[in-house]
Structures are given as C-alpha cells and as structure tokens.
Design an enzyme around this catalytic site. Sequence first.
Site, PDB file in Angstrom:
ATOM      1  N   ARG A  66      38.539  49.583  39.925  1.00 40.42           N
ATOM      2  CA  ARG A  66      38.067  50.119  41.217  1.00 40.42           C
ATOM      3  C   ARG A  66      36.674  49.636  41.639  1.00 40.42           C
ATOM      4  O   ARG A  66      36.217  49.986  42.718  1.00 40.42           O
ATOM      5  CB  ARG A  66      38.062  51.656  41.217  1.00 40.42           C
ATOM      6  CG  ARG A  66      39.447  52.271  41.116  1.00 40.42           C
ATOM      7  CD  ARG A  66      39.454  53.681  41.611  1.00 40.42           C
ATOM      8  NE  ARG A  66      38.456  54.519  40.955  1.00 40.42           N
ATOM      9  CZ  ARG A  66      38.210  55.764  41.313  1.00 40.42           C
ATOM     10  NH1 ARG A  66      38.855  56.316  42.316  1.00 40.42           N
ATOM     11  NH2 ARG A  66      37.313  56.469  40.649  1.00 40.42           N
ATOM     12  N   ASP A  67      36.000  48.843  40.834  1.00 35.90           N
ATOM     13  CA  ASP A  67      34.698  48.325  41.260  1.00 35.90           C
ATOM     14  C   ASP A  67      34.534  46.876  40.804  1.00 35.90           C
ATOM     15  O   ASP A  67      33.468  46.471  40.330  1.00 35.90           O
ATOM     16  CB  ASP A  67      33.566  49.197  40.699  1.00 35.90           C
ATOM     17  CG  ASP A  67      32.244  48.943  41.415  1.00 35.90           C
ATOM     18  OD1 ASP A  67      32.265  48.476  42.578  1.00 35.90           O
ATOM     19  OD2 ASP A  67      31.181  49.209  40.820  1.00 35.90           O
ATOM     20  N   LEU A  68      35.605  46.094  40.959  1.00 36.33           N
ATOM     21  CA  LEU A  68      35.560  44.697  40.568  1.00 36.33           C
ATOM     22  C   LEU A  68      34.738  43.915  41.587  1.00 36.33           C
ATOM     23  O   LEU A  68      34.991  43.976  42.789  1.00 36.33           O
ATOM     24  CB  LEU A  68      36.987  44.151  40.502  1.00 36.33           C
ATOM     25  CG  LEU A  68      37.244  42.972  39.576  1.00 36.33           C
ATOM     26  CD1 LEU A  68      36.971  43.357  38.135  1.00 36.33           C
ATOM     27  CD2 LEU A  68      38.672  42.488  39.739  1.00 36.33           C
ATOM     28  N   THR A 114      32.487  49.325  45.996  1.00 36.12           N
ATOM     29  CA  THR A 114      31.404  48.532  46.565  1.00 36.12           C
ATOM     30  C   THR A 114      31.882  47.904  47.854  1.00 36.12           C
ATOM     31  O   THR A 114      32.935  47.241  47.877  1.00 36.12           O
ATOM     32  CB  THR A 114      30.957  47.434  45.583  1.00 36.12           C
ATOM     33  OG1 THR A 114      30.477  48.058  44.384  1.00 36.12           O
ATOM     34  CG2 THR A 114      29.841  46.588  46.175  1.00 36.12           C
TER      35      THR A 114
END
Length: 802
Positions: A66-68, A114
């Site tokens: 979820r925050d790659l 992000t």
Amino acid sequence: NHPNILAVYQLGNFEGTTYLVSELLEGDTLRQELTHGALPARKAIDYGVQIAHGLSAAHHKGIVHRDLKPENIFITRDARAKILDFGLAKLMLPEDSDTLTAHDGTTPGQVMGTAGYMAPEQVRGEAVDHRADIFAFGAILYELVTRQRAFKKPTSAETMTAILHEDPPTILPTAEGLSPGLSRIVQRCLEKKPERRFQSASDLAFALEALSDFTQVTSAAFGRAAVEQAAVGRAAESSGTWKWVAAAVFFAALVAGAIAWLRTAPAVPVVEAVTQLTDDGEPKTGQLVSDGSRVYFNEGPNGSWKIAQVSTTGGRTSLVDTRVSNPWVAGVAPDNSALLVSAGGYEDALYPLWLVPIPAGEPRRLGTIAASDEAFFPDGRILFVNYRDLYVAEKDGSNPRMLASMDGYIQDPSVSADGKNLTATLYTRGWATSTLVEGAADGTGLRTILSSDKDGWPCCGRWSSDGKYLVYGTAHRQGSDLWALPMHAGFFGRGKAPIRLTAGPLEYSGAVLSRDGKQIFAIGTKRRGEVVHYDLQAKQFVPFLGGISAIDPTFSKDGKWVAYTSYPDHTLWRSRADGTERTQLTYPPLKVQSPSISPDGNKVTFTSAQYDIYIVGVDGAAPQKIAEHSAASGWSPDGNVLLFTSYYGYDRPAAERHQSYLQTFDLRTKELRVVPSSEGKGGGILVGQDGLIATAEAFAKFLYFDFKSQKWSELLSGNFVSWCASPDGKYLYFATGGTEPQAKRVRLSEGKVETIASLSGLRRVVDAIEGGPQIGVAPDGSIVFTRDIGTQEIYTLNIKWP
C-alpha cells in the site's frame, strides 16, 4: 523471507522501546538512483522483474504493501532490488477465504498512501487488495524509463484528482530501446479499474521477463538502423539516382520489420488451471511417474514407503502390490507394462532394482545392478546412477556399462522422448549447490545448463514430449516452485531464460509431464506440523510444548531447557521446557537440522542444510562452524566433547567415495579425532563416558563402541528410521520402519528391548531437509514426534505452451 524483500531477523522490546533487527543493505534507494537520470530499458526491466517477484511473495502471504514508491525500494551494490517499509501494509484473510477483508486497523474512507503512487481505489478511500500495489508498480516503472512521474501536479489534491481522471503521457520508443511491449505493460498496470490490471504480480513478472532478453538486441538494432539509413541517404543525394533511394527505403523497411519482430515478446508457457487429484491425507514424496492414464507416487514416511496410484482425472487412490520392502518408484516402462522400482536390501548403500508388473504380477530383479537413482530410456534400457557415475544397462539389467563420471553427487536422471539427450541434477560442495546438467544420451558433451541462484536450487528436470522444454523444480527459503527452461533457443537466442510456472501458495515438487505434454502432475504441499508426545496413561499422542510447529526438540540434562527447529522455515530456537523465555538463535538464510542442546542448556550444536556442523551459544553470538561435510552431532555427558558423522570428499579415490566415519571434537582443546574403525558407520550417540552407539549397514544395525577396549560389538539389528538417547544416557530410543512401524527403547545396561507404541496411526512429518520423521525424548521419558497436520496431495497443472 524473500531475496527481494528486506529480511527482518528479530523483533523485540528493550526497556519499553520496541526494536527490530534487519539485514544490512549497502547501496541507494531507487529514488536516489533516479536522480542520475532515466535508467536504460534493460536495467529498468531487471529492477521491475525483481520488484514484481518480491510483491508476488508478499501477496501470496496475504500482505498488501500500500505504499510502494521509489523511496521504499532499495538497490544494493550488486544490483539487487529490495522492497522496504511495510509500515502501511495490511494483512488479508487467509488465502482459502472467499472474501478479501482488511486487518489493518484503519477505518473505511481513510486515505493511506503516497500521492502519485496510490491506486484510484486508495484515493477514494475504498477497500484495496494486491492490485493496488500493481498500480503503484506501474507508476514506478513509468518513472524508471521516462524520468518523469506518471502523476505529478503542484499539490497532492491535484495529483490525486489526476490519478482518478487522467492518463500519464504515452511512453514513446527511443534509441535507448524502449519498446511498445514495455509501454503496454505500464499502461495495463495503470488501468483505473483493478480488474483491468495484471491480476497477479507473478503474471507481471512473467510479462517483464519476456522482454528482458530482447531489449539489448533492440537497442543495437535501433543504432545500426539510424547509421545505415543516414549513409544510404547521403549516397542517394550524392549520386542523384532513384535506385539508391529505393534501396534505402527497402532496407529501412526491412530493419523496421526486424525491430518490430524483436520487440514482440515471445509467448511463454502459462499454467491455466490447477486441479487436485487426490485427497487421502497421506504424506507423499519423491518423483511422480505416469503411464498416461494413471499417476504413480510414493506415500508414507521414510522406512515405510508404499507405491500408490490415482487416475489422471482424479478419484480414489489405491496401492500397488509390489511385494518388495520399502519400494521407491522411479519410472514406467515405455510399453506401460511395469514400474521401475528400487527396493529391498542395500549393497554399499545402493538399492537393487526391480520391475514390478502393472496392474499386477510378480516383481523381477533386474540382474545384479544396484543404484542410487534410475530411469528408463525410451527403448526400455535402464539409465542408472552410482553416486557420481552414470551407467546404462539392457532391459533385463544385463551388460551395465559406464556412460560418464562427474565431480559431484548425481540424482534425478531423465531421458528425452526421442532418446537423444539426457539430463540430471548434480550436487556439489557437500550438497551445498546444485546444477542441472544436460548432454547426449551416450554420456558425451555433458554441460551445466542451470545453477543455484537467487531463485533457489534447481533439480529434477523432466523433458516435454517435443523436447523443447525442461520442466524442473527449485528449492528455496519459501519452499519449492516449478519452472520451464527452453531447450532450443530461437532466433537471436530468444526465449532462453527460465520461465516461472508457479509461485505459491502451495509448494510444488516431483513434477512429471503427461504423455501429450498438456498437463504437469506434481505434489502440492502446504507444510504445517504439531509437536506431540505419547501419553502412557491415555495411550495416545497428545500436543506437547503448546503444539508448536517444530521438529527435533532436544532437552537439557535437567529437563529445564529445550532447543528445537521451527517448521517449515528451519530456524533454531531455545526456550524453557514450558515454552517460556523463547530466544531465536539462528536467522535466514541459514537452515538448521538435527539440533542437540548441551547438558547445561547453554549451547546448541546443529547441522546446516549444506552439511556443516555449527555450535551456537544462547548469548546471541553468531554460530561458529567447527566441521564441514558432516552431520548429526551430539554431546558427551559432561558437555566437553561432540560426536558427529563425517564424509570423505568427492576428490577421494572411487573406493572411498561417500564413505562415512565418526569424529569427536574437544571443545577445550579444539582437537578433532577419528573414532577407530568407524568407516562406514554413522548416526553416532555418546552414551556415558565409556562408549558410543552408531549405525551400520545403512541403518540396519546398532553397534556399540567401548572406549576402553577400543572394540565394536553388535547391539541390535532391524529396520531403524530414527533414534536418540534419553537425557540420562540409560536408554536408546528408536523408531522402526516397515508395514508396522513402532517406537521402542533398549536399556543399554541390559540390552532388553521394550515396545512403547505403534506408529501406524501417527502421520509424522517427512521433512524436505531432515528426511524421515525424527524421534525425541521428553524430560518425563515420553517419546516425541512432530505430527504432520499439513497437506500433501497430487495436482494437475494444465499448461498452455507457446
């Protein structure tokens, strides 16, 4: 644990502060690399393949990152991509659940991630699954090849609006070798609707791997085309003749067509469906074989093997009546009349070969040959292995003759359907590495075609019916997967890279192809164990040590401390006998087998998967290697001496190859000594200060060695599978094989044997590293095993070939 994910070795709390211990990485984040400019297409694709494999491993464990983003991807100095920072990750429900539900502590409508890399469903605050990571991956890949962010606006709010309603600028082919295929992959990753993206990270990795072999050729072709077209143009201008212009146009069209062909990713084999064939709950091992209508395989624990069969369409399993002891199936005769089986007694640790008629009949011994592994030639001749030597014999086992000799231990021989080529697995450095070798069927031209690498140890190659592919397995930290290796590279070497066929959640092994090549039959394993001990009053096995999933528990002399290997990941732990004060003593990639705790409980010795002996203290210091090419170490009663089995190296003369012997190691003087007259013996146990016990004749005898007289004497004979001494050294406990396996003990002072329990009703773990099920002894004298509560069944993988 995965090569492309940061390894976390330990979590803990020190005086109220939570901490974690991870592997040390040296290099830069992907964001820092991007500050130097856009990456060459080949490097971008390589990084992309690695990231996709890391994501695939996480997704198969139910984890969504979820925050790659480039800041959370690290590139090591040796160009290994590592995914970092799972701080916003969420855990999905188990993979067998019908519903994907978050377990991350967030509330519906909460936006986490992000800006610029969030999927549209993340931006809207909706529930997300692994396809959100694939969207973020697409944004990263876009940035790798263009040096521009896919969605970049002055504010975060505007950026998120762009994600919902806009597409990034199209990626144009350039002289750096960017292809329409790469552009299509990025575009598919960045689809607004999850169902239109790649549906798995493994599929994404396959697509990128298909491009990886051709970008260099494409780039070179672009360069040549530009130079040659410019030269032709100058010639046309200077000569003024239309013929040169026509030639230039024709040549340019020819080059453009070649480039377009090269840019088209070659088709790769794909597993389209998986079907479970068996459901009998029995442990399965070894290599499958098939006659086209049925699949044959080994069932049962080590020492009590049976050969079972099931229809290729599924259904009930049934046993093959082999009438030989502990049979191991290796092949089906080309005319489907018999099974090739190794069984019966041992000759220098080699197995006699038999033909077992199917569906029924009297088994027939194949001459006098004995082998460590074997297979059929298409014409019915026998290909067999004697450790490091390959032989061929006639159909009846007569006229054996050597084909080749290699510097290593040969296993899993296989012959192509046309009988022209063979392949085998070669283990070297004391089983520390494996390679696939291939050559002509007469043993000439043998060469390495695949070696151990980040994807694991290759083994067990099996040819497709047309000879174009070799299907093989790899063993790695997470388990085992199936791959296909193209055996005939196309024009410009296209398609020569291995293609991954499976990536979990099951481990697949023992693969064999159907006669028409449209199916792969394999053992699918989901490993899980439960430590149990035998309750003498209840006369049954009950959970022990909290029923943890572990193997080989070993207890200190006072019974207060226990060391064990967690299963199936093979890390070493030490705790109180009640399970409290757990301390992890080893970390990946080191895999542990046969641990033995010191009498005082402060040290543990163990064997690695590469057959090296280590000692580790409970103070947190790194394990210390004390011997190589050895196994199964144990302590003297005073804790000052270790006993273990060692093996001669592969550089010894033929008569000494793989010869075992016993050694002692004095921890005070650091001195190694060979036990007198111990050649051919192994599995030693120090009992008291006066002697030791060892096995001989391939585990068919227990022998006692008296230190004072320096003499060996026979203690027991039988079919022994595993053994250990009681903490007080008064008893030898052991498990037998055969059709009625039992747990027994012998009192060493009297030689009296007692039967403790039948093992027929206990499904014991048969481990890929440890081998057969191991017996232990608890402080109260009860026997301990690990009950197998996982699944091992036969599956059909329907495969679509290019």
